[in-house]
Design an enzyme around this catalytic site. Structure first.
Site, PDB file in Angstrom:
ATOM      1  N   LYS A 172       0.951  -1.254   0.085  1.00  0.00           N
ATOM      2  CA  LYS A 172      -0.010  -0.008   0.080  1.00  0.00           C
ATOM      3  C   LYS A 172       0.959   1.259  -0.125  1.00  0.00           C
ATOM      4  O   LYS A 172       1.782   1.441   0.835  1.00  0.00           O
ATOM      5  CB  LYS A 172      -1.048   0.194   1.107  1.00  0.00           C
ATOM      6  CG  LYS A 172      -1.680   1.318   1.329  1.00  0.00           C
ATOM      7  CD  LYS A 172      -2.897   1.157   2.335  1.00  0.00           C
ATOM      8  CE  LYS A 172      -3.704   2.239   2.274  1.00  0.00           C
ATOM      9  NZ  LYS A 172      -5.014   2.448   3.398  1.00  0.00           N
ATOM     10  N   ASP A 221     -13.440   5.132   9.161  1.00  0.00           N
ATOM     11  CA  ASP A 221     -13.728   5.169   7.883  1.00  0.00           C
ATOM     12  C   ASP A 221     -14.451   3.594   7.731  1.00  0.00           C
ATOM     13  O   ASP A 221     -13.969   2.899   6.681  1.00  0.00           O
ATOM     14  CB  ASP A 221     -12.234   5.287   6.927  1.00  0.00           C
ATOM     15  CG  ASP A 221     -12.832   5.800   5.515  1.00  0.00           C
ATOM     16  OD1 ASP A 221     -14.038   5.958   5.146  1.00  0.00           O
ATOM     17  OD2 ASP A 221     -12.055   6.016   4.638  1.00  0.00           O
TER      18      ASP A 221
HETATM   19  P1  ADP Z   1      -7.367   3.360   0.740  1.00  0.00           P
HETATM   20  O1  ADP Z   1      -6.635   4.238   1.978  1.00  0.00           O
HETATM   21  O2  ADP Z   1      -6.897   4.058  -0.506  1.00  0.00           O
HETATM   22  O3  ADP Z   1      -8.765   3.489   0.837  1.00  0.00           O
HETATM   23  P2  ADP Z   1      -7.279   0.671   1.306  1.00  0.00           P
HETATM   24  O4  ADP Z   1      -6.270   0.085   2.421  1.00  0.00           O
HETATM   25  O5  ADP Z   1      -8.696   0.891   1.851  1.00  0.00           O
HETATM   26  O6  ADP Z   1      -6.722   2.139   0.831  1.00  0.00           O
HETATM   27  O7  ADP Z   1      -7.183  -0.292   0.181  1.00  0.00           O
HETATM   28  C1  ADP Z   1      -7.912  -0.143  -1.079  1.00  0.00           C
HETATM   29  C2  ADP Z   1      -8.436  -1.317  -1.638  1.00  0.00           C
HETATM   30  O8  ADP Z   1      -7.596  -2.521  -1.981  1.00  0.00           O
HETATM   31  C3  ADP Z   1      -9.439  -2.158  -0.602  1.00  0.00           C
HETATM   32  O9  ADP Z   1     -10.730  -1.547  -0.748  1.00  0.00           O
HETATM   33  C4  ADP Z   1      -9.380  -3.206  -0.924  1.00  0.00           C
HETATM   34  O10 ADP Z   1      -9.902  -3.816  -2.282  1.00  0.00           O
HETATM   35  C5  ADP Z   1      -7.811  -3.541  -1.271  1.00  0.00           C
HETATM   36  N1  ADP Z   1      -6.903  -3.889  -0.548  1.00  0.00           N
HETATM   37  C6  ADP Z   1      -6.139  -3.431   0.513  1.00  0.00           C
HETATM   38  N2  ADP Z   1      -5.613  -4.168   1.041  1.00  0.00           N
HETATM   39  C7  ADP Z   1      -5.938  -5.388   0.958  1.00  0.00           C
HETATM   40  C8  ADP Z   1      -5.308  -6.595   1.461  1.00  0.00           C
HETATM   41  N3  ADP Z   1      -4.329  -6.598   2.432  1.00  0.00           N
HETATM   42  N4  ADP Z   1      -5.727  -7.832   0.636  1.00  0.00           N
HETATM   43  C9  ADP Z   1      -6.393  -7.598  -0.289  1.00  0.00           C
HETATM   44  N5  ADP Z   1      -6.861  -6.426  -0.619  1.00  0.00           N
HETATM   45  C10 ADP Z   1      -6.712  -5.385  -0.327  1.00  0.00           C
END
Ligand code: ADP
Ligand code: MG
Length: 443
Positions: free
Chosen positions: A124, A229
């Site tokens: 991320k 959130d």
């Molecule tokens: P943001 O802060 O941009 O909202 P997130 O951490 O919510 O970022 O991640 C965005 C998207 O990526 C999530 O809605 C999910 O679909 C996918 N995602 C994030 N982390 C994971 C993970 N550890 N495993 C699988 N999918 C993930």
């Protein structure tokens, strides 16, 4: 901006040193003067060697020269910072290859990466300041002027904070991805093989899932935390088949993702229209059992933590109520489920904080050394981003993601490319320690 790891293999050990020098210089300089880059990187070849690397780095957009600077200098781009983080993970042997980008939020990019054994992970990359930097010139100047208030600083803070929360939540037994490593504005975590709730059209028992999510909000509250959130994008739904054995004991079997969509319906990818209603499940579909007559157990996994706040926060009640309202609204719209019970209410949750020996996770994270000023800056930036994103605007169209933040000061550094420079890729292939391989077929 998209992470393009292709140029990584072409960087020499000297280039990495110079890139690191620009990063170090950025701590005290908005624009790092070339002589400072030279003195920090201390290359054996001297100034000439450093300039050579500067030119190579600027050419692939990892550093950028600022036109308006009064002196000759460079700053790191998002791309440069991405590379430094990847380089760190590579040397930790935590990441070997970079695969597909699976999410483009307004505040982050989510990529599937893999370690040497091919185990997939999630990288991320926080991109705080992206909106302000791209849309409003005035905002950009404001951020630049604000002491320490650059995108780099804010994104790094967001990553550090998210990682700190993930660690304490994991330790406490909450279902969250495994926090594996953290570097600069990025975090590395385990991949959860699941769909966001947003993509689930129907579930076997909406009331049970609703109760589980509300219980999760209350469990966080007991530990002193509010997610902040808690929406359908940040709750991943794991599906597991529960076979009933002869002894009557239930055995869980993870559902391979390829088999998904059979028992639990997934609507098409999220619409960018926040008012659109969800597709309704087909009436003759029974999502509670599989072809083998096994039950499907669904488990929510929580993600996305940089904005978490303490139950003692001045606006705690607002954040708590908003999280609860978010679940209620989604369940009514998607599953036509409305709880007969009002609440839960903040005042009741507040009474449970730290009770029955619940460890205060808010205090644990605060103790890990975030300054008050840093937290204020981060909160302001996150609020700004959330407002810009609007309710349910998360993961809106990625189509505006055409460019990076450097659109007006692109790599105009040293245009005098030599033959030697254009050949450097071939010369140095495979020589760098912890090389990252660019691939597109990982995911
Ligand atoms: P943001 O802060 O941009 O909202 P997130 O951490 O919510 O970022 O991640 C965005 C998207 O990526 C999530 O809605 C999910 O679909 C996918 N995602 C994030 N982390 C994971 C993970 N550890 N495993 C699988 N999918 C993930
Ligand atoms: Mg999210």
């Amino acid at each position: 901006m998209k992470l393009d790891s292709k140029a990584m293999r072409h960087l020499t050990a000297e280039d990495w040193r110079v890139l690191t020098a620009v990063e170090i210089g950025s701590k005290n300089h908005e624009v790092v003067p070339t002589p400072l880059i030279e003195s920090i990187s201390k290359l054996r070849g001297g100034a000439g060697r450093v300039r050579h690397s500067i030119s190579a780095l600027a050419k692939v957009g990892l550093i950028a020269r600022l036109k308006e600077a009064r002196y000759d200098g460079y700053r790191l781009t998002y791309g440069g910072l991405d590379y430094l983080a990847l380089h760190t993970y590579a040397s930790q042997k935590a990441v070997y290859s970079v695969g597909n980008q699976i999410g483009v939020g307004k505040e982050s990019d989510i990529l599937v990466v893999a370690d040497e054994a091919g185990v997939q992970r999630i990288l991320k990359i926080h991109r705080l300041g992206r909106i302000s930097f791209r849309t409003v010139k005035a905002n950009r100047d404001y951020l630049r002027r604000r002491q320490g208030g650059s995108w780099m600083y804010l994104s790094r803070l967001a990553a550090e904070r998210e990682y700190a929360f993930m660690r304490v939540l994991k330790e406490e037994g909450f279902l969250v991805p495994d926090p594996l490593s953290q570097s600069r504005h990025t975090i590395l975590m385990s991949l959860i093989d699941a769909f966001p709730l947003r993509q689930i059209a129907s579930v076997p028992d909406p009331a049970a899932l609703y109760a589980e999510l509300i219980a999760l909000i209350l469990r966080l509250a007991r530990h002193g935390l509010i997610h902040g959130d808690f929406n359908e994008f940040n709750i991943l739904i794991k599906e597991e088949e529960e076979s009933i054995s002869d002894s009557g004991e239930e055995q869980k079997q993870p559902q391979p993702s390829s088999a998904k969509g059979k028992e639990i319906e997934h609507p098409p990818p999220p619409s960018t229209n926040p008012t659109s209603t969800s597709p309704s499940p087909s009436p003759d579909h029974d999502p509670t059992v599989t072809e083998n007559n096994n039950k499907i157990k669904i488990t929510p996994v929580l993600i996305d933590f940089p904005q978490m706040v303490s139950m003692d926060h001045a606006n705690a009640e607002m954040y708590f109520d908003r999280d609860v309202a978010c679940v209620k609204r989604f369940f009514e719209r998607r599953f036509q489920f409305v709880s007969t019970q009002p609440g839960p209410f903040f005042r009741d949750a507040k009474k449970t904080v730290g009770k029955n020996g619940a460890r205060r996770l808010d205090a644990a994270v605060e103790a890990s050394g975030f300054s008050k000023k840093a937290l204020k800056d981060l909160e302001a930036a996150i609020r700004e981003q959330q407002e810009a994103r609007g309710p349910e605007g998360e993961q809106a169209s990625a189509s505006d993601d055409d460019d990076d933040e450097d659109d007006d000061d692109d790599d105009d550094a040293d245009d005098q490319e030599t033959d030697e420079e254009s050949n450097r890729g071939a010369d140095n292939d495979g020589q760098s320690d912890g090389e990252i391989e660019a691939t597109n077929d990982v995911a």
